[in-house]
Design a protein around this motif. Structure first.
Motif, PDB file in Angstrom:
ATOM      1  N   PRO A  84       6.622   6.487  -2.365  1.00  0.00           N
ATOM      2  CA  PRO A  84       6.126   5.400  -3.229  1.00  0.00           C
ATOM      3  C   PRO A  84       7.033   5.185  -4.441  1.00  0.00           C
ATOM      4  O   PRO A  84       7.828   6.057  -4.805  1.00  0.00           O
ATOM      5  CB  PRO A  84       4.761   5.931  -3.678  1.00  0.00           C
ATOM      6  CG  PRO A  84       4.939   7.409  -3.701  1.00  0.00           C
ATOM      7  CD  PRO A  84       5.893   7.742  -2.578  1.00  0.00           C
ATOM      8  N   ALA A 144       0.725  11.578  -1.016  1.00  0.00           N
ATOM      9  CA  ALA A 144       1.169  10.316  -1.631  1.00  0.00           C
ATOM     10  C   ALA A 144       2.701  10.217  -1.607  1.00  0.00           C
ATOM     11  O   ALA A 144       3.264   9.183  -1.253  1.00  0.00           O
ATOM     12  CB  ALA A 144       0.652  10.234  -3.069  1.00  0.00           C
ATOM     13  N   ARG A 182       0.833  -1.198   0.000  1.00  0.00           N
ATOM     14  CA  ARG A 182       0.000   0.000   0.000  1.00  0.00           C
ATOM     15  C   ARG A 182       0.870   1.250   0.000  1.00  0.00           C
ATOM     16  O   ARG A 182       0.541   2.248  -0.617  1.00  0.00           O
ATOM     17  CB  ARG A 182      -0.891   0.000   1.236  1.00  0.00           C
ATOM     18  CG  ARG A 182      -2.059  -0.928   1.114  1.00  0.00           C
ATOM     19  CD  ARG A 182      -3.352  -0.284   1.590  1.00  0.00           C
ATOM     20  NE  ARG A 182      -4.462  -1.188   1.355  1.00  0.00           N
ATOM     21  CZ  ARG A 182      -4.844  -2.116   2.229  1.00  0.00           C
ATOM     22  NH1 ARG A 182      -4.234  -2.222   3.381  1.00  0.00           N
ATOM     23  NH2 ARG A 182      -5.830  -2.908   1.938  1.00  0.00           N
ATOM     24  N   GLN A 240       0.670   4.348  -4.447  1.00  0.00           N
ATOM     25  CA  GLN A 240      -0.232   5.382  -3.934  1.00  0.00           C
ATOM     26  C   GLN A 240      -1.181   5.824  -5.038  1.00  0.00           C
ATOM     27  O   GLN A 240      -0.804   5.852  -6.213  1.00  0.00           O
ATOM     28  CB  GLN A 240       0.569   6.583  -3.430  1.00  0.00           C
ATOM     29  CG  GLN A 240       1.364   6.287  -2.169  1.00  0.00           C
ATOM     30  CD  GLN A 240       0.469   6.111  -0.951  1.00  0.00           C
ATOM     31  OE1 GLN A 240      -0.413   6.913  -0.687  1.00  0.00           O
ATOM     32  NE2 GLN A 240       0.682   5.024  -0.222  1.00  0.00           N
TER      33      GLN A 240
END
Ligand code: SF4
Length: 356
Positions: free
Chosen positions: A200, A195, A118, A122
């Motif tokens: 990420p 995010a 997870r 993002q």
């Protein structure tokens, strides 16, 4: 994907389907008890999709509303699970280099749990206001997840938030403000900052600029591309806007009623579309060469995903449909370098005179 790709895979979607069941309401259950035949309805949102996204790549996922592109994006982000099939996310440096390597990597990845996936993936949504908690200040929206997940120590958190806000073009002096005190474009920057704050690899942008003014759209696209350059990010850019997708993507996948019907490098797809649906979609895009033309929408309505047509899902709207198209699903087949098309006509199997 047809042939080797210069970049390592980051995500492999392997025969993924997603169905949603609409449960019977109270009245329907009573009718069922009384002997009336009432069945649960099943929405076939995504139907047996396979797709590989490579590290550093920008893939545009295009289709009309209701085609399943957002559902596919949500499965990739781990927000919902596939009904069948699997999604493998590869760690940097752990990509499968030999046949069979995928399962070992997927197993190692699974051991680290869904939480890490997870964070590495993002999603940035269409409506920045509804995706941000209105009761939280920007510093909490951006700083909460990296603190909780141990990405930054509390004593360094403020400097970290300042750094993230500057990176997405926000004035860090405004970090005590609430989302409603920002413009639409600034709110989208807050969403992007939130995010990015968890470092990420992969951003899924679901119609992320569709709700913004055109001039702001250009700014946010430039920000996405700058972040790709600076941080080596990979993107899945979900959109119904082919003009934007052409500008931003390395490769495009066209989706129709839950299935990918064509995928190719962007320049190739726009120069030489092969699937009848892609051709029809591209004919809708205003260009200098067709500026005097009257645009006509694709004939017919997109069928309901509650009862998709048999065979090729596009056959009720396709001018080339044959009897075979009505009964047999066309699979994605290579059609030149890195170009795949799912159409009986393109696969060269159309029998002369078989037309409707
Ligand atoms: Fe048209 Fe048949 Fe090709 Fe489907 S498979 S796009 S109906 S020609």
């Amino acid at each position: 994907m047809n042939g080797p790709h210069p970049m390592a895979p980051l995500v492999e979607v392997d025969h993924v389907s997603r169905r949603f069941v609409r449960r019977l309401n109270y009245a329907e259950r009573i009718a069922g008890w009384l002997g009336v035949r009432v069945e649960e309805q099943v929405v076939h949102a995504v139907d047996d999709v396979s797709l590989t996204i490579h590290r550093g790549e920008v893939v545009g996922l295009v289709g009309e509303s209701g085609c399943g592109k957002s559902t596919l994006g949500r499965m990739l982000a781990g927000i919902i699970s596939p009904s069948s099939g699997s999604i493998h996310t590869f760690e940097k440096g752990a990509e499968p280099s030999v046949p069979g390597g995928k399962d070992q990597v997927a197993g190692a990845h699974a051991a680290h749990g869904a939480a890490r996936r997870r964070l590495a993936t993002q999603m940035i949504f269409q409506d920045p206001l509804s995706s941000l908690n209105p009761r939280k200040r920007v510093r909490d929206i951006i700083g909460e997840a990296p603190l909780v997940h141990g990405i930054v120590a509390r004593k360094h958190l403020d400097a970290y938030i300042v750094d993230v806000m500057e990176r997405v073009g926000l004035n860090p002096d405004f970090r005590e403000r609430f989302p409603h005190q920002f413009s639409g474009g600034q709110r989208q920057r807050i969403g992007i900052g939130r995010a990015l704050a968890v470092k990420p690899d992969f951003l899924i942008c679901d119609e992320s600029i569709a709700a913004l003014d055109v001039s702001i759209q250009a700014q946010i696209i430039n920000l996405f591309m700058q972040l790709r350059h600076d941080l080596g990010l990979t993107y899945l850019f979900i959109s119904h806007d082919l003009g934007v997708v052409e500008h931003i993507s390395d490769r495009v996948a066209i989706m129709y009623l839950g299935r990918i019907v064509e995928t190719a490098p962007t320049t190739q797809l726009f120069a030489n579309p092969q699937h009848p649906y892609t051709i029809a979609l591209l004919e809708q895009v205003p260009r200098l060469s067709n500026r005097k033309r009257q645009f006509e929408s694709i004939q017919g309505e997109i069928p309901s995903p509650l009862s998709p047509p048999e065979g090729c899902h596009f056959h009720p709207r396709c001018p080339h449909a044959t009897q075979r198209c009505r009964t047999e699903r066309p699979m994605l087949r290579p059609r030149g370098a890195a170009h795949e098309v799912a159409c009986h006509l393109i696969a060269g199997h159309l029998v002369a005179g078989e037309g409707q």
